[in-house]
Design an enzyme around this catalytic site. Structure first.
Site, short mmCIF file in Angstrom:
data_model
loop_
_atom_site.label_atom_id
_atom_site.label_comp_id
_atom_site.label_asym_id
_atom_site.label_seq_id
_atom_site.Cartn_x
_atom_site.Cartn_y
_atom_site.Cartn_z
N HIS A 131 0.83 -1.21 0.00
CA HIS A 131 0.00 0.00 0.00
C HIS A 131 0.87 1.27 0.00
CE1 HIS A 131 -3.29 2.66 0.61
NE2 HIS A 131 -2.72 3.13 1.70
N ASP A 173 -6.60 7.41 -6.02
CA ASP A 173 -6.21 8.41 -5.02
C ASP A 173 -4.79 8.88 -5.29
OD1 ASP A 173 -4.56 6.40 -4.00
OD2 ASP A 173 -6.04 5.81 -2.51
N LYS A 196 -9.34 11.74 -3.58
CA LYS A 196 -10.22 10.92 -2.74
C LYS A 196 -10.09 11.34 -1.29
CE LYS A 196 -9.84 6.22 -0.99
NZ LYS A 196 -9.39 4.87 -1.26
C1 R5P Z 1 -6.86 2.72 0.13
O1 R5P Z 1 -6.23 3.77 0.18
C2 R5P Z 1 -6.54 1.62 -0.81
O2 R5P Z 1 -5.58 2.00 -1.75
C3 R5P Z 1 -7.78 1.09 -1.53
O3 R5P Z 1 -8.27 2.09 -2.40
C4 R5P Z 1 -8.88 0.75 -0.56
O4 R5P Z 1 -8.35 0.08 0.54
C5 R5P Z 1 -9.92 -0.11 -1.22
O5 R5P Z 1 -10.88 -0.47 -0.27
P1 R5P Z 1 -12.41 -0.59 -0.67
O6 R5P Z 1 -12.46 -1.52 -1.85
O7 R5P Z 1 -13.06 -1.16 0.54
O8 R5P Z 1 -12.89 0.77 -0.99
#
Ligand code: R5P
Length: 301
Positions: A131, A173, A196
């Site tokens: 991440h 994001d 985002k």
């Molecule tokens: C968050 O910053 C991650 O990069 C993903 O965008 C996020 O964790 C995705 O989670 P969800 O599918 O529950 O929105």
């Protein structure tokens, strides 16, 4: 060198060992009626005297249980091979999204995990599309390699979905824009990101394109590290459809797809979903074993 691993459910330790041209030995996992886990090296002698051990563990699903199994496996490896240099390969690095204290008093889960690994004597960590790789580097002295799969996901989308036609890569994001930029540079594509914002108390997400003019009327590949509930990509689709994006494809390295998130993505307008095999799904079209092997070979020089 030897690869040691439980018989993984998604990414294949056999395939990694083949790519590296080394042997593989397995850990068996036993779950007791009270829910405790115990791992046992099937052939502990295979570990004796090894100078390098690649300990390959998929920590998803059943994350918390598998983490305890992994700690036990590290202990077993050092019992049988006390001087081995152990490199952990965790294709999907769990707990990585809690990479800082968002709310006062919260644990920084990523830092806790890394401290535990480092304290156990492990020398290196390889993971795929972590991440926030910068946070890993900040929290640990261990050698760390973040293996990129997003370029291969974008390549796959270009060949199999967009079939050579132009498309734009979009990070949902700003935090993921580095990954997307790297893929765009290799493949000669344009890229942008969405702004985002997530309410840390309710989890509610709001999304706006940073450069709408670049996207209007175009085909788009959204590229994220993780799809969990699908909420982020659903909101992204809503924002992109509002500005007239032509075709939408969802790409992410780790497809957790909780509670039928795939159906929500299709309902939101995604024509296809493409991911890697760090988590086994019907959409896992990119295999990461070769990329991981390259990273390990690169370290050995
Ligand atoms: C968050 O910053 C991650 O990069 C993903 O965008 C996020 O964790 C995705 O989670 P969800 O599918 O529950 O929105």
């Amino acid at each position: 060198m030897i690869v040691a691993s439980p018989e993984a459910v998604s990414t294949s330790p056999m395939r990694l060992a083949e790519e590296l041209g080394v042997g593989v030995t397995f850990f068996r996992e036993r779950i007791f009626p009270d829910g405790e886990i115990n791992v046992r090296a099937e052939s502990p002698d295979a570990l004796r005297g090894e100078r390098e051990v690649v300990l390959f563990f998929s920590l998803y699903p059943e994350t918390s249980l598998r983490l305890v199994g992994l700690l036990q496996a590290i202990d077993v490896v050092y019992d049988y091979s006390p001087t081995a240099a152990v490199t952990l390969v965790i294709p999907y690095l769990v707990y990585a999204r809690q990479d800082k204290r968002f709310l006062e008093g919260e644990a920084v889960s990523l830092r806790v995990l890394l401290r535990v690994f480092e304290g156990s004597g492990v020398e290196g960590l390889v993971s795929v599309d972590t991440h926030n790789p910068g946070a890993v580097e900040e929290y640990t002295e261990m050698w760390f390699c973040d293996v990129p799969a997003t370029t291969e996901i974008a390549r796959c989308a270009g060949e199999e979905v967009f079939k050579g036609k132009d498309f734009v890569l979009v990070s949902p994001d700003y935090g993921g824009v580095g990954r997307v930029r790297a893929a765009a540079e290799v493949l000669g594509l344009r890229y942008t990101y969405l702004r985002k914002e997530r309410d840390r108390h309710t989890g509610e997400v709001s999304i706006q394109p940073a450069e709408p003019d670049l996207l209007r009327g175009r085909s788009v590949l959204l590229l994220d590290d993780v799809v969990s509930t699908g909420g982020t990509l659903v909101r992204a689709a809503e924002a992109l459809k509002r500005i007239g994006v032509k075709k939408l494809v969802a790409g992410a390295t780790h497809l957790l797809l909780l509670d039928r998130a795939d159906e929500r993505l299709f309902d939101a307008g995604y024509a296809e979903i493409i991911g890697s095999n760090t988590v086994d799904t019907p959409y896992s079209r990119v295999s990461v074993e070769g990329l991981i092997a390259d990273a390990i070979r690169g370290r050995r020089g």
